[in-house]
Design a protein around this motif. Structure first.
Motif, short mmCIF file in Angstrom:
data_model
loop_
_atom_site.label_atom_id
_atom_site.label_comp_id
_atom_site.label_asym_id
_atom_site.label_seq_id
_atom_site.Cartn_x
_atom_site.Cartn_y
_atom_site.Cartn_z
N UNK A 1 0.79 -1.21 -0.04
CA UNK A 1 0.14 0.04 0.12
C UNK A 1 0.76 1.40 0.01
N UNK A 2 0.55 2.26 -0.78
CA UNK A 2 0.91 3.60 -0.54
C UNK A 2 0.00 4.44 0.08
N UNK A 3 0.30 4.78 1.10
CA UNK A 3 -0.60 5.91 2.03
C UNK A 3 -0.38 7.36 1.76
N UNK A 4 -1.59 7.96 1.48
CA UNK A 4 -1.45 9.41 1.45
C UNK A 4 -0.94 9.97 2.76
N UNK A 5 -0.07 11.16 2.21
CA UNK A 5 1.00 11.98 3.34
C UNK A 5 0.38 13.31 3.26
N UNK A 6 0.67 14.30 4.47
CA UNK A 6 0.49 15.58 4.08
C UNK A 6 1.26 16.37 2.98
N UNK B 1 1.85 15.13 0.10
CA UNK B 1 1.21 14.75 -1.40
C UNK B 1 0.31 15.56 -1.55
N UNK B 2 -0.30 16.38 -0.69
CA UNK B 2 -1.59 17.33 -0.81
C UNK B 2 -1.74 18.35 -1.88
N UNK B 3 -0.51 18.72 -2.12
CA UNK B 3 -0.25 19.85 -3.20
C UNK B 3 -0.79 19.27 -4.31
N UNK B 4 -0.42 17.93 -4.94
CA UNK B 4 -0.69 17.50 -5.99
C UNK B 4 -1.75 16.34 -5.89
N UNK B 5 -2.37 15.83 -4.96
CA UNK B 5 -3.41 14.70 -5.05
C UNK B 5 -4.28 15.05 -3.99
N UNK B 6 -4.46 16.23 -3.23
CA UNK B 6 -5.35 16.54 -2.11
C UNK B 6 -6.98 16.90 -2.72
N UNK B 7 -7.48 17.39 -1.72
CA UNK B 7 -8.84 17.94 -1.87
C UNK B 7 -8.94 19.15 -2.85
N UNK B 8 -8.10 20.11 -2.30
CA UNK B 8 -7.97 21.51 -2.96
C UNK B 8 -6.55 22.00 -3.63
N UNK B 9 -6.25 21.27 -4.58
CA UNK B 9 -4.86 21.43 -5.60
C UNK B 9 -5.10 22.63 -6.25
N UNK B 10 -4.38 23.67 -5.70
CA UNK B 10 -4.43 24.99 -6.08
C UNK B 10 -3.88 25.29 -7.49
N UNK B 11 -4.27 26.44 -8.35
CA UNK B 11 -3.50 27.07 -9.38
C UNK B 11 -2.22 27.46 -9.00
N UNK B 12 -1.19 27.34 -9.82
CA UNK B 12 -1.21 27.04 -11.29
C UNK B 12 -0.97 25.37 -11.32
N UNK B 13 -1.07 24.76 -10.07
CA UNK B 13 -0.61 23.32 -10.22
C UNK B 13 -1.73 22.37 -11.01
N UNK C 1 -7.05 12.94 -15.60
CA UNK C 1 -6.35 12.67 -14.26
C UNK C 1 -7.42 12.32 -13.48
N UNK C 2 -7.34 11.42 -12.48
CA UNK C 2 -8.25 10.98 -11.45
C UNK C 2 -7.67 10.98 -9.96
N UNK C 3 -6.34 11.42 -9.93
CA UNK C 3 -5.82 11.32 -8.54
C UNK C 3 -5.60 12.71 -7.80
N UNK C 4 -6.84 13.23 -7.61
CA UNK C 4 -6.84 14.35 -6.72
C UNK C 4 -8.07 13.74 -5.83
N UNK C 5 -8.22 14.66 -4.72
CA UNK C 5 -9.36 14.50 -3.88
C UNK C 5 -9.04 13.20 -2.64
N UNK C 6 -7.79 13.12 -2.40
CA UNK C 6 -7.35 12.26 -1.47
C UNK C 6 -7.11 12.89 -0.09
N UNK C 7 -7.35 12.42 1.09
CA UNK C 7 -7.07 12.92 2.29
C UNK C 7 -5.98 12.22 2.87
N UNK C 8 -5.29 12.52 3.79
CA UNK C 8 -4.12 12.24 4.58
C UNK C 8 -4.51 10.66 5.36
N UNK C 9 -4.11 9.70 4.90
CA UNK C 9 -4.41 8.27 5.62
C UNK C 9 -5.06 7.30 4.58
N UNK C 10 -5.45 8.14 3.57
CA UNK C 10 -6.29 7.32 2.36
C UNK C 10 -5.18 6.46 1.89
#
Ligand code: HEC
Length: 184
Positions: free
Chosen positions: A132-137, A139-151, A162-171
């Protein structure tokens, strides 16, 4: 990822492989996936610090397969990453890998202190290890719930599906995949 707990699901299911050999493979597979994780993580975090997340997207894209190849051994073992909700279609899982990851997600929910892993023997004699690869803090800049512009924009340009955003830490974010070729 902190301490690595170990949790084995279904271990050896195939014939012709002795338990001792499988233990060795699990041990070796764990090391290989940790090498990929550490080396890629170091590159990614250095790029984030030096030039920010937009540039780090390219670093991830270029370095992930390169480091995977470096820790792999031609003809013997292949090391890579996959995910149910993936960013790069090159990382798409098989049905069987999806089933393993669904099980991992369930296990993580029940006991977040253990990183799930498993070794499966396929009909053709190949063994596939997954961890398993577990979501860490970080990673949020690129895989989290609110990835910001310009990313967000940079991701959308490179990975239109892309389907790989919206994850929270521990997912469960995905899994390392270590494919051992058949010896026959
Ligand atoms: C700077 C942005 C960025 C950060 C930070 C980042 N990733 Fe990614 N991640 C990407 C990109 C881009 C890809 C696609 C790489 C490729 O083209 O193969 C990716 C792919 C992946 C994949 C492979 C499956 C897929 O979706 O294609 C996994 C698993 C993954 N990331 C996990 C993580 C984890 C865990 C962290 C935190 C430790 C993390 N990532 C941090 C940008 C990032």
């Amino acid at each position: 990822m902190g301490k690595f707990g170990v949790l084995l699901l279904a271990v050896v299911m195939g014939a012709g492989v002795h338990a001792g050999e499988s233990d060795e493979r699990i041990e070796r597979s764990r090391e290989l996936s940790q090498q990929l994780q550490q080396q890629l993580g170091a590159k990614l975090m250095a790029a984030m610090k030096a030039e920010g997340p937009v540039h780090a997207i390219d670093v991830c894209h270029l370095e992930a397969p390169l480091i995977g190849e470096q820790v792999s051994t031609a003809g013997e073992v292949e090391v890579r990453r996959t995910a149910v909700r993936y960013r790069n279609p090159a990382n798409a899982p098989t049905q069987q890998q999806v089933a393993v990851m669904e099980q991992f997600a369930e296990q993580l929910k029940q006991d977040p202190s253990q990183v799930p892993e498993t070794l499966v023997t396929l009909d053709n004699g190949e063994q596939h290890y997954m961890r398993a690869i577990v979501m860490q803090p970080q990673c949020a800049a690129c895989h989290g719930h609110s990835v910001k512009e310009p990313v967000l924009q940079a991701i959308a340009e490179k990975y239109p599906n892309d389907q790989a955003t919206g994850f929270k830490v521990g997912d469960l974010r995905g899994a390392f995949l270590v494919k051992w070729m058949s010896e026959e």
